[in-house]
Design a protein around this motif. Sequence first.
Motif, PDB file in Angstrom:
ATOM      1  N   GLN A 144       0.826  -1.196   0.000  1.00 40.90           N
ATOM      2  CA  GLN A 144       0.000   0.000   0.000  1.00 40.90           C
ATOM      3  C   GLN A 144       0.865   1.253   0.000  1.00 40.90           C
ATOM      4  O   GLN A 144       2.079   1.194   0.204  1.00 40.90           O
ATOM      5  N   LEU A 145       0.208   2.377  -0.216  1.00 42.93           N
ATOM      6  CA  LEU A 145       0.801   3.691  -0.004  1.00 42.93           C
ATOM      7  C   LEU A 145       0.148   4.279   1.239  1.00 42.93           C
ATOM      8  O   LEU A 145      -1.072   4.419   1.298  1.00 42.93           O
ATOM      9  N   ARG A 146       0.956   4.603   2.239  1.00 42.68           N
ATOM     10  CA  ARG A 146       0.447   5.218   3.466  1.00 42.68           C
ATOM     11  C   ARG A 146       0.731   6.715   3.439  1.00 42.68           C
ATOM     12  O   ARG A 146       1.718   7.157   2.841  1.00 42.68           O
ATOM     13  N   GLN A 147      -0.124   7.472   4.084  1.00 46.20           N
ATOM     14  CA  GLN A 147       0.098   8.911   4.133  1.00 46.20           C
ATOM     15  C   GLN A 147      -0.257   9.472   5.501  1.00 46.20           C
ATOM     16  O   GLN A 147      -1.113   8.940   6.205  1.00 46.20           O
ATOM     17  N   ALA A 148       0.431  10.541   5.870  1.00 43.80           N
ATOM     18  CA  ALA A 148       0.145  11.260   7.109  1.00 43.80           C
ATOM     19  C   ALA A 148       0.534  12.711   6.884  1.00 43.80           C
ATOM     20  O   ALA A 148       1.494  13.006   6.152  1.00 43.80           O
ATOM     21  N   VAL A 149      -0.204  13.629   7.497  1.00 46.52           N
ATOM     22  CA  VAL A 149       0.065  15.059   7.344  1.00 46.52           C
ATOM     23  C   VAL A 149       0.391  15.640   8.715  1.00 46.52           C
ATOM     24  O   VAL A 149      -0.383  15.486   9.663  1.00 46.52           O
ATOM     25  N   THR A 150       1.539  16.303   8.810  1.00 41.04           N
ATOM     26  CA  THR A 150       1.971  16.944  10.052  1.00 41.04           C
ATOM     27  C   THR A 150       2.559  18.301   9.739  1.00 41.04           C
ATOM     28  O   THR A 150       3.505  18.399   8.946  1.00 41.04           O
ATOM     29  N   HIS A 151       2.005  19.344  10.339  1.00 35.68           N
ATOM     30  CA  HIS A 151       2.527  20.706  10.186  1.00 35.68           C
ATOM     31  C   HIS A 151       2.717  21.091   8.724  1.00 35.68           C
ATOM     32  O   HIS A 151       3.738  21.665   8.340  1.00 35.68           O
ATOM     33  N   GLY A 152       1.737  20.774   7.899  1.00 36.69           N
ATOM     34  CA  GLY A 152       1.764  21.173   6.498  1.00 36.69           C
ATOM     35  C   GLY A 152       2.527  20.244   5.582  1.00 36.69           C
ATOM     36  O   GLY A 152       2.550  20.455   4.367  1.00 36.69           O
ATOM     37  N   VAL A 153       3.161  19.209   6.131  1.00 41.03           N
ATOM     38  CA  VAL A 153       3.959  18.286   5.321  1.00 41.03           C
ATOM     39  C   VAL A 153       3.253  16.930   5.260  1.00 41.03           C
ATOM     40  O   VAL A 153       3.016  16.293   6.291  1.00 41.03           O
ATOM     41  N   ALA A 154       2.907  16.505   4.052  1.00 37.10           N
ATOM     42  CA  ALA A 154       2.322  15.187   3.842  1.00 37.10           C
ATOM     43  C   ALA A 154       3.439  14.202   3.518  1.00 37.10           C
ATOM     44  O   ALA A 154       4.214  14.432   2.585  1.00 37.10           O
ATOM     45  N   THR A 155       3.538  13.136   4.287  1.00 37.44           N
ATOM     46  CA  THR A 155       4.521  12.087   4.025  1.00 37.44           C
ATOM     47  C   THR A 155       3.804  10.886   3.426  1.00 37.44           C
ATOM     48  O   THR A 155       2.875  10.341   4.036  1.00 37.44           O
ATOM     49  N   VAL A 156       4.217  10.498   2.230  1.00 35.40           N
ATOM     50  CA  VAL A 156       3.664   9.345   1.536  1.00 35.40           C
ATOM     51  C   VAL A 156       4.704   8.233   1.582  1.00 35.40           C
ATOM     52  O   VAL A 156       5.844   8.425   1.133  1.00 35.40           O
ATOM     53  N   VAL A 157       4.327   7.088   2.115  1.00 35.93           N
ATOM     54  CA  VAL A 157       5.262   5.986   2.327  1.00 35.93           C
ATOM     55  C   VAL A 157       4.905   4.822   1.405  1.00 35.93           C
ATOM     56  O   VAL A 157       3.770   4.323   1.419  1.00 35.93           O
ATOM     57  N   ILE A 158       5.869   4.384   0.606  1.00 36.21           N
ATOM     58  CA  ILE A 158       5.730   3.183  -0.221  1.00 36.21           C
ATOM     59  C   ILE A 158       5.955   1.990   0.695  1.00 36.21           C
ATOM     60  O   ILE A 158       7.055   1.782   1.205  1.00 36.21           O
ATOM     61  N   ASP A 159       4.915   1.201   0.919  1.00 38.69           N
ATOM     62  CA  ASP A 159       4.943   0.182   1.963  1.00 38.69           C
ATOM     63  C   ASP A 159       4.712  -1.206   1.372  1.00 38.69           C
ATOM     64  O   ASP A 159       3.578  -1.663   1.223  1.00 38.69           O
ATOM     65  N   HIS A 160       5.808  -1.867   1.012  1.00 42.61           N
ATOM     66  CA  HIS A 160       5.769  -3.241   0.506  1.00 42.61           C
ATOM     67  C   HIS A 160       7.113  -3.891   0.855  1.00 42.61           C
ATOM     68  O   HIS A 160       7.863  -4.323  -0.034  1.00 42.61           O
ATOM     69  N   PRO A 161       7.435  -3.941   2.143  1.00 43.33           N
ATOM     70  CA  PRO A 161       8.781  -4.359   2.549  1.00 43.33           C
ATOM     71  C   PRO A 161       9.128  -5.789   2.161  1.00 43.33           C
ATOM     72  O   PRO A 161      10.320  -6.112   2.017  1.00 43.33           O
ATOM     73  N   ALA A 162       8.143  -6.651   1.978  1.00 40.10           N
ATOM     74  CA  ALA A 162       8.433  -8.031   1.598  1.00 40.10           C
ATOM     75  C   ALA A 162       9.155  -8.109   0.254  1.00 40.10           C
ATOM     76  O   ALA A 162       9.883  -9.067  -0.019  1.00 40.10           O
ATOM     77  N   LYS A 163       8.957  -7.085  -0.597  1.00 39.05           N
ATOM     78  CA  LYS A 163       9.628  -7.044  -1.902  1.00 39.05           C
ATOM     79  C   LYS A 163      10.385  -5.736  -2.086  1.00 39.05           C
ATOM     80  O   LYS A 163      10.388  -5.150  -3.167  1.00 39.05           O
ATOM     81  N   ARG A 164      11.045  -5.293  -1.001  1.00 38.59           N
ATOM     82  CA  ARG A 164      11.829  -4.053  -1.055  1.00 38.59           C
ATOM     83  C   ARG A 164      11.016  -2.892  -1.609  1.00 38.59           C
ATOM     84  O   ARG A 164      11.488  -2.079  -2.397  1.00 38.59           O
ATOM     85  N   ASN A 165       9.767  -2.813  -1.211  1.00 42.27           N
ATOM     86  CA  ASN A 165       8.860  -1.725  -1.595  1.00 42.27           C
ATOM     87  C   ASN A 165       8.645  -1.633  -3.102  1.00 42.27           C
ATOM     88  O   ASN A 165       8.421  -0.547  -3.648  1.00 42.27           O
ATOM     89  N   ALA A 166       8.679  -2.784  -3.773  1.00 40.53           N
ATOM     90  CA  ALA A 166       8.340  -2.807  -5.200  1.00 40.53           C
ATOM     91  C   ALA A 166       6.879  -2.393  -5.375  1.00 40.53           C
ATOM     92  O   ALA A 166       6.026  -2.696  -4.550  1.00 40.53           O
TER      93      ALA A 166
END
Length: 268
Positions: free
Chosen positions: A4-26
């Motif tokens: 999946q792609l995870r996201q969180a917003v803190t103090h105006g900054v949105a962080t989008v995380v590529i989350d597929h560690p089983a395949k090195r985030n492919a």
Amino acid sequence: MEPQLRQAVTHGVATVVIDHPAKRNAMTADMWRQVPPLLAGLAADPAVRVVVLTGEGETFCAGADISSLREAPGEAQDLAVRAEEALAVFPKPTLAAVRGYCVGGGSQLAAACDLRFADEGALFGITPAKLGIVYPASSTRRLVSLVGPATAKYLLFSGELIDAGRALRTGLVDEVLPAGELDKRVAEFTKVLASRSQLTQAAAKEFAAGHTDRDAYWTGQAREGGDTAEGVAAFLERREPRFTWTPGDGAPGDSSFGDSSPADGATG
């Protein structure tokens, strides 16, 4: 956990995380599909001023999930280009925070960001020649604009990985940080970006992309949007400016965002 792609917003900054560690985030096909609507939501959110793209754990992104290439290589490349183009036209500053492998489709995504900061142990590679894939024309042009034709050919012809130091020297990344310092530096720099005028950033982003017929439009936005007057007043009063212009006040990214179609050469 599903890729999946995870996201969180803190103090105006949105962080989008590529989350597929089983395949090195492919990136799977579904993950590629998630990118344009996710970015469209962040573009429309006035609380978001900057986007950081990164990977879960110690890898940025090892490229496309190879199983998707076997099933439908043309569709997989089309999805990747749509995601890349959505990131490239995003109307607010974007920064890729890179650790570990940044390869193939991961490099496409990183190159589509405005800026790239890397951990000193990061490795970069563009690997279609290892798979017999034609790299999309739009992606190739973007790579050439970053590193020049000679380095682009080196990367594309060979598929070899380069380290963060060489990536910095060639212009593929903007800063390289010592081990353990990447998150701190990204947080510091995105705080700076979030404090600056979005009017200036949006106009600069459009001009840097090669648009040459919008001077009058942006002059009007500067005159009517309030940021210029506020910036001058804050300077004279020796205080921090309180900029209020947002892309929703007239930046072209809002009317056209999410409407990008695959560029030429993207049919795989």
